[in-house]
Write a protein that holds these residues in place. Structure first.
Motif, PDB file in Angstrom:
ATOM      1  N   LYS A 116       4.681 -10.113   3.013  1.00 30.27           N
ATOM      2  CA  LYS A 116       3.695  -9.324   2.269  1.00 30.27           C
ATOM      3  C   LYS A 116       2.301  -9.474   2.884  1.00 30.27           C
ATOM      4  O   LYS A 116       1.558  -8.496   3.024  1.00 30.27           O
ATOM      5  CB  LYS A 116       3.680  -9.753   0.800  1.00 30.27           C
ATOM      6  N   PHE A 117       1.939 -10.704   3.244  1.00 31.92           N
ATOM      7  CA  PHE A 117       0.642 -10.938   3.881  1.00 31.92           C
ATOM      8  C   PHE A 117       0.506 -10.131   5.168  1.00 31.92           C
ATOM      9  O   PHE A 117      -0.484  -9.436   5.392  1.00 31.92           O
ATOM     10  CB  PHE A 117       0.469 -12.429   4.201  1.00 31.92           C
ATOM     11  N   LEU A 118       1.519 -10.245   6.047  1.00 34.40           N
ATOM     12  CA  LEU A 118       1.427  -9.589   7.342  1.00 34.40           C
ATOM     13  C   LEU A 118       1.402  -8.073   7.202  1.00 34.40           C
ATOM     14  O   LEU A 118       0.639  -7.383   7.888  1.00 34.40           O
ATOM     15  CB  LEU A 118       2.599 -10.022   8.223  1.00 34.40           C
ATOM     16  N   ARG A 119       2.217  -7.553   6.302  1.00 37.15           N
ATOM     17  CA  ARG A 119       2.245  -6.107   6.091  1.00 37.15           C
ATOM     18  C   ARG A 119       0.887  -5.620   5.595  1.00 37.15           C
ATOM     19  O   ARG A 119       0.376  -4.589   6.055  1.00 37.15           O
ATOM     20  CB  ARG A 119       3.342  -5.767   5.091  1.00 37.15           C
ATOM     21  N   LYS A 120       0.280  -6.357   4.681  1.00 44.55           N
ATOM     22  CA  LYS A 120      -1.032  -5.978   4.159  1.00 44.55           C
ATOM     23  C   LYS A 120      -2.082  -6.004   5.264  1.00 44.55           C
ATOM     24  O   LYS A 120      -2.908  -5.074   5.386  1.00 44.55           O
ATOM     25  CB  LYS A 120      -1.431  -6.933   3.035  1.00 44.55           C
ATOM     26  N   LEU A 121      -2.077  -7.031   6.088  1.00 47.09           N
ATOM     27  CA  LEU A 121      -3.034  -7.120   7.188  1.00 47.09           C
ATOM     28  C   LEU A 121      -2.853  -5.968   8.170  1.00 47.09           C
ATOM     29  O   LEU A 121      -3.829  -5.370   8.646  1.00 47.09           O
ATOM     30  CB  LEU A 121      -2.874  -8.462   7.908  1.00 47.09           C
ATOM     31  N   LEU A 122      -1.629  -5.648   8.488  1.00 47.15           N
ATOM     32  CA  LEU A 122      -1.368  -4.543   9.424  1.00 47.15           C
ATOM     33  C   LEU A 122      -1.813  -3.209   8.847  1.00 47.15           C
ATOM     34  O   LEU A 122      -2.389  -2.375   9.555  1.00 47.15           O
ATOM     35  CB  LEU A 122       0.126  -4.497   9.773  1.00 47.15           C
ATOM     36  N   GLN A 123      -1.548  -3.016   7.566  1.00 48.26           N
ATOM     37  CA  GLN A 123      -1.903  -1.747   6.933  1.00 48.26           C
ATOM     38  C   GLN A 123      -3.412  -1.556   6.864  1.00 48.26           C
ATOM     39  O   GLN A 123      -3.919  -0.453   7.063  1.00 48.26           O
ATOM     40  CB  GLN A 123      -1.309  -1.676   5.522  1.00 48.26           C
ATOM     41  N   THR A 124      -4.142  -2.632   6.579  1.00 47.95           N
ATOM     42  CA  THR A 124      -5.578  -2.488   6.364  1.00 47.95           C
ATOM     43  C   THR A 124      -6.401  -2.663   7.626  1.00 47.95           C
ATOM     44  O   THR A 124      -7.479  -2.083   7.749  1.00 47.95           O
ATOM     45  CB  THR A 124      -6.063  -3.504   5.307  1.00 47.95           C
ATOM     46  N   GLU A 125      -5.899  -3.476   8.578  1.00 51.07           N
ATOM     47  CA  GLU A 125      -6.727  -3.811   9.737  1.00 51.07           C
ATOM     48  C   GLU A 125      -6.133  -3.409  11.083  1.00 51.07           C
ATOM     49  O   GLU A 125      -6.843  -3.407  12.088  1.00 51.07           O
ATOM     50  CB  GLU A 125      -6.992  -5.326   9.756  1.00 51.07           C
ATOM     51  N   GLY A 126      -4.839  -3.087  11.117  1.00 49.57           N
ATOM     52  CA  GLY A 126      -4.184  -2.813  12.389  1.00 49.57           C
ATOM     53  C   GLY A 126      -4.796  -1.664  13.171  1.00 49.57           C
ATOM     54  O   GLY A 126      -4.962  -1.737  14.393  1.00 49.57           O
ATOM     55  N   GLU A 127      -5.168  -0.596  12.486  1.00 48.27           N
ATOM     56  CA  GLU A 127      -5.741   0.567  13.173  1.00 48.27           C
ATOM     57  C   GLU A 127      -7.168   0.292  13.633  1.00 48.27           C
ATOM     58  O   GLU A 127      -7.576   0.730  14.712  1.00 48.27           O
ATOM     59  CB  GLU A 127      -5.712   1.777  12.247  1.00 48.27           C
ATOM     60  N   ARG A 128      -7.928  -0.448  12.829  1.00 43.26           N
ATOM     61  CA  ARG A 128      -9.329  -0.704  13.170  1.00 43.26           C
ATOM     62  C   ARG A 128      -9.495  -1.779  14.234  1.00 43.26           C
ATOM     63  O   ARG A 128     -10.431  -1.748  15.031  1.00 43.26           O
ATOM     64  CB  ARG A 128     -10.111  -1.098  11.905  1.00 43.26           C
ATOM     65  N   TYR A 129      -8.582  -2.748  14.239  1.00 45.70           N
ATOM     66  CA  TYR A 129      -8.707  -3.853  15.185  1.00 45.70           C
ATOM     67  C   TYR A 129      -7.374  -4.073  15.915  1.00 45.70           C
ATOM     68  O   TYR A 129      -6.770  -5.153  15.833  1.00 45.70           O
ATOM     69  CB  TYR A 129      -9.111  -5.133  14.454  1.00 45.70           C
ATOM     70  N   PRO A 130      -6.890  -3.064  16.643  1.00 41.98           N
ATOM     71  CA  PRO A 130      -5.560  -3.193  17.268  1.00 41.98           C
ATOM     72  C   PRO A 130      -5.450  -4.353  18.232  1.00 41.98           C
ATOM     73  O   PRO A 130      -4.381  -4.951  18.384  1.00 41.98           O
ATOM     74  CB  PRO A 130      -5.378  -1.843  17.980  1.00 41.98           C
ATOM     75  N   GLU A 131      -6.557  -4.691  18.889  1.00 40.93           N
ATOM     76  CA  GLU A 131      -6.510  -5.772  19.877  1.00 40.93           C
ATOM     77  C   GLU A 131      -6.209  -7.121  19.222  1.00 40.93           C
ATOM     78  O   GLU A 131      -5.659  -8.028  19.867  1.00 40.93           O
ATOM     79  CB  GLU A 131      -7.836  -5.846  20.644  1.00 40.93           C
ATOM     80  N   LEU A 132      -6.537  -7.268  17.943  1.00 42.85           N
ATOM     81  CA  LEU A 132      -6.283  -8.521  17.258  1.00 42.85           C
ATOM     82  C   LEU A 132      -4.815  -8.696  16.881  1.00 42.85           C
ATOM     83  O   LEU A 132      -4.397  -9.784  16.483  1.00 42.85           O
ATOM     84  CB  LEU A 132      -7.155  -8.623  16.000  1.00 42.85           C
ATOM     85  N   PHE A 133      -4.042  -7.628  17.012  1.00 41.16           N
ATOM     86  CA  PHE A 133      -2.620  -7.669  16.656  1.00 41.16           C
ATOM     87  C   PHE A 133      -1.712  -7.510  17.875  1.00 41.16           C
ATOM     88  O   PHE A 133      -0.513  -7.299  17.729  1.00 41.16           O
ATOM     89  CB  PHE A 133      -2.302  -6.580  15.623  1.00 41.16           C
ATOM     90  N   SER A 134      -2.289  -7.598  19.072  1.00 40.74           N
ATOM     91  CA  SER A 134      -1.498  -7.397  20.288  1.00 40.74           C
ATOM     92  C   SER A 134      -0.395  -8.449  20.410  1.00 40.74           C
ATOM     93  O   SER A 134       0.731  -8.146  20.839  1.00 40.74           O
ATOM     94  CB  SER A 134      -2.396  -7.421  21.525  1.00 40.74           C
ATOM     95  N   GLY A 135      -0.698  -9.689  20.025  1.00 41.07           N
ATOM     96  CA  GLY A 135       0.317 -10.729  20.081  1.00 41.07           C
ATOM     97  C   GLY A 135       1.463 -10.475  19.127  1.00 41.07           C
ATOM     98  O   GLY A 135       2.619 -10.798  19.426  1.00 41.07           O
ATOM     99  N   TRP A 136       1.153  -9.890  17.975  1.00 42.20           N
ATOM    100  CA  TRP A 136       2.205  -9.579  16.997  1.00 42.20           C
ATOM    101  C   TRP A 136       3.197  -8.579  17.575  1.00 42.20           C
ATOM    102  O   TRP A 136       4.407  -8.720  17.393  1.00 42.20           O
ATOM    103  CB  TRP A 136       1.581  -9.011  15.727  1.00 42.20           C
ATOM    104  N   ARG A 137       2.708  -7.570  18.297  1.00 41.80           N
ATOM    105  CA  ARG A 137       3.610  -6.567  18.873  1.00 41.80           C
ATOM    106  C   ARG A 137       4.619  -7.206  19.813  1.00 41.80           C
ATOM    107  O   ARG A 137       5.803  -6.851  19.819  1.00 41.80           O
ATOM    108  CB  ARG A 137       2.806  -5.509  19.635  1.00 41.80           C
TER     109      ARG A 137
END
Length: 219
Positions: A116-137
């Motif tokens: 739930k935490f990760l999904r919420k972070l991706l939904q709210t911040e993934g588009e605005r800060y994609p570089e911060l989620f590169s490791g997750w991909r």
């Protein structure tokens, strides 16, 4: 008497406890306030540590978010691979066993607190800060897809499934497993055992209509 703890071990334990406290607090604050609205003072207060301690561990807010995503991804991956160990490699009733597996996958990895935490972070911040989620991909869904694809390939080799591309089948299976739960997960609703099982049954039924075979070769 309780044995004394060596000073260096006590320091390591204290450091680890602070680290986990900071990451858990940061995950909650980022989910609640968003990246822009979160601040180090609030995270420090919720973690029960000083502002300087947060900076000493992570440097700045961007590094902290990256660390949160990495930590949650690692925990989810641990749950995924523990659940994958229960995959029905040698099924007797493939449909029923895949339904049970899908329920466990949702319970242990997607609908739990970390999911739930990760999904919420991706939904709210993934588009605005994609570089911060590169490791997750790289270390999140890609590992799950590959591991699940290998298991579906083995079922196909044994004659249970008819697959052209196990990787596509794995991604479609996960998408189907989540399909009936998407709305509840987006709004943060609790999902009951009955809903999990109904979603899993629908997913597996659809998946086997596309890829299932009547029986394995030689039986």
């Amino acid at each position: 008497m309780t044995p004394a703890i060596a000073p260096d071990i006590a320091v390591v334990r204290s450091h680890s406890a602070k680290r986990h406290s900071i990451l858990d607090a940061a995950a909650g604050v980022f989910c609640r306030e968003g990246f822009a609205g979160a601040n180090i003072d609030l995270i420090a207060a919720e973690a029960g540590v000083s502002r300087q301690t947060v900076y000493n561990h992570h440097g700045d807010k961007e590094n902290l978010l990256v660390a949160v995503v990495r930590e949650i991804t690692e925990r989810i991956n641990a749950g995924v691979f523990e659940t994958l160990a229960t995959f029905p490699d040698k099924p007797v009733n493939l449909e029923a066993e895949l339904v049970d597996f899908a329920v466990r996958l949702n319970q242990n990895c997607l609908c739990n607190r970390d999911g739930k935490f990760l999904r919420k972070l991706l939904q709210t911040e993934g588009e605005r800060y994609p570089e911060l989620f590169s490791g997750w991909r790289e270390h999140g869904p890609a590992k799950t897809w590959a591991a699940l694809a290998a298991r579906f390939a083995r079922l196909a080799h044994a004659g249970w499934l008819d697959l052209d591309d196990p990787d596509v089948a794995a991604r479609q299976f996960l998408a189907l497993v989540n399909a009936d739960l998407q709305m509840a997960m987006i709004f943060g609703d609790s999902v009951s055992e009955e809903q999990l099982r109904a979603a899993a049954a629908n997913a597996v039924r659809c998946f086997l209509r596309a890829y299932g075979k009547a029986r394995p070769h030689g039986t």
